[in-house]
Enzyme design. Structure first.
Site, PDB file in Angstrom:
ATOM      1  N   HIS A  56       5.707  -3.922   3.468  1.00  0.00           N
ATOM      2  CA  HIS A  56       4.892  -3.092   4.353  1.00  0.00           C
ATOM      3  C   HIS A  56       3.545  -3.745   4.658  1.00  0.00           C
ATOM      4  CE1 HIS A  56       7.138   0.942   3.526  1.00  0.00           C
ATOM      5  NE2 HIS A  56       7.933  -0.023   3.969  1.00  0.00           N
ATOM      6  N   GLU A 109       0.467  -2.625   4.612  1.00  0.00           N
ATOM      7  CA  GLU A 109      -0.608  -2.404   3.637  1.00  0.00           C
ATOM      8  C   GLU A 109      -0.462  -3.355   2.452  1.00  0.00           C
ATOM      9  OE1 GLU A 109       0.849   1.783   4.945  1.00  0.00           O
ATOM     10  OE2 GLU A 109       1.662  -0.237   4.769  1.00  0.00           O
ATOM     11  N   CYS A 160       3.159   4.955   3.114  1.00  0.00           N
ATOM     12  CA  CYS A 160       4.208   5.576   2.303  1.00  0.00           C
ATOM     13  C   CYS A 160       3.654   5.747   0.887  1.00  0.00           C
ATOM     14  CB  CYS A 160       5.471   4.718   2.307  1.00  0.00           C
ATOM     15  SG  CYS A 160       5.308   3.156   1.401  1.00  0.00           S
ATOM     16  N   CYS A 207       2.953   2.357  -0.963  1.00  0.00           N
ATOM     17  CA  CYS A 207       1.756   1.678  -0.468  1.00  0.00           C
ATOM     18  C   CYS A 207       0.491   2.438  -0.834  1.00  0.00           C
ATOM     19  CB  CYS A 207       1.844   1.464   1.039  1.00  0.00           C
ATOM     20  SG  CYS A 207       3.018   0.165   1.487  1.00  0.00           S
TER      21      CYS A 207
END
Length: 162
Positions: A73, A75, A101, A104
């Site tokens: 992801h 992040e 999410c 993260c």
């Protein structure tokens, strides 16, 4: 002399996060992240495959439980970029085109980031309650009303996706 209107800082950094998202290699969701402190960019990240492995746009998605797990992801990639380059992000903020999410969010919290600005709610309402418990400021830029962002929004009602 005519006064020039300048883009507010939150909008400025979110615009950069949107540009970073154009590098994403998973077409299920293009996400960009920018980590800042004191109005300076420290690191950026976008969702893409593990370094050295093929990307979704090259070989397709690797699906598990309805989610593509081929990608890291945005992040997480921004946090990794900062770590690889020896950049301290503690006390900084992160601008993400979609809310983090749960996985993260945990990385962001443990990295010492104290402010999360997101462009749209993605999927995990746990971040609202936990951010308040941890003192992490959440700003939802999709909730612009007359040019002002709403800080620490309430979690969507059960069954709502935002």
């Amino acid at each position: 002399m005519t006064e020039r209107a300048r883009v507010p800082w939150d909008e400025y950094f979110m615009n950069i996060a949107r540009e970073v998202a154009t590098r994403s290699t998973c077409d299920r969701k293009h996400v960009g992240a920018v980590i800042v402190r004191d109005k300076c960019i420290l690191a950026t990240g976008y969702n893409g495959s593990i370094k050295g492995l093929p990307h979704c746009d090259e070989v397709g998605h690797l699906m598990e439980d309805g989610h593509c797990v081929r990608t890291v992801h945005a992040e997480a990639n921004a946090i990794v970029q900062a770590a690889r380059n020896g950049v301290r992000i503690d006390g900084g903020g992160i601008y993400v085109t979609a809310s983090p999410c749960w996985s993260c969010f945990r990385l962001i919290a443990n990295a010492g980031v104290t402010r999360i600005v997101f462009g749209e709610f993605y999927r995990d309402p746990k971040i609202f309650e936990m951010s308040q418990a941890l003192g992490i400021e959440l700003v939802d830029l999709s909730a612009h009303t007359a040019g002002r962002a709403v800080a620490r929004p309430k979690a969507p009602a059960a069954g709502e996706r935002g």
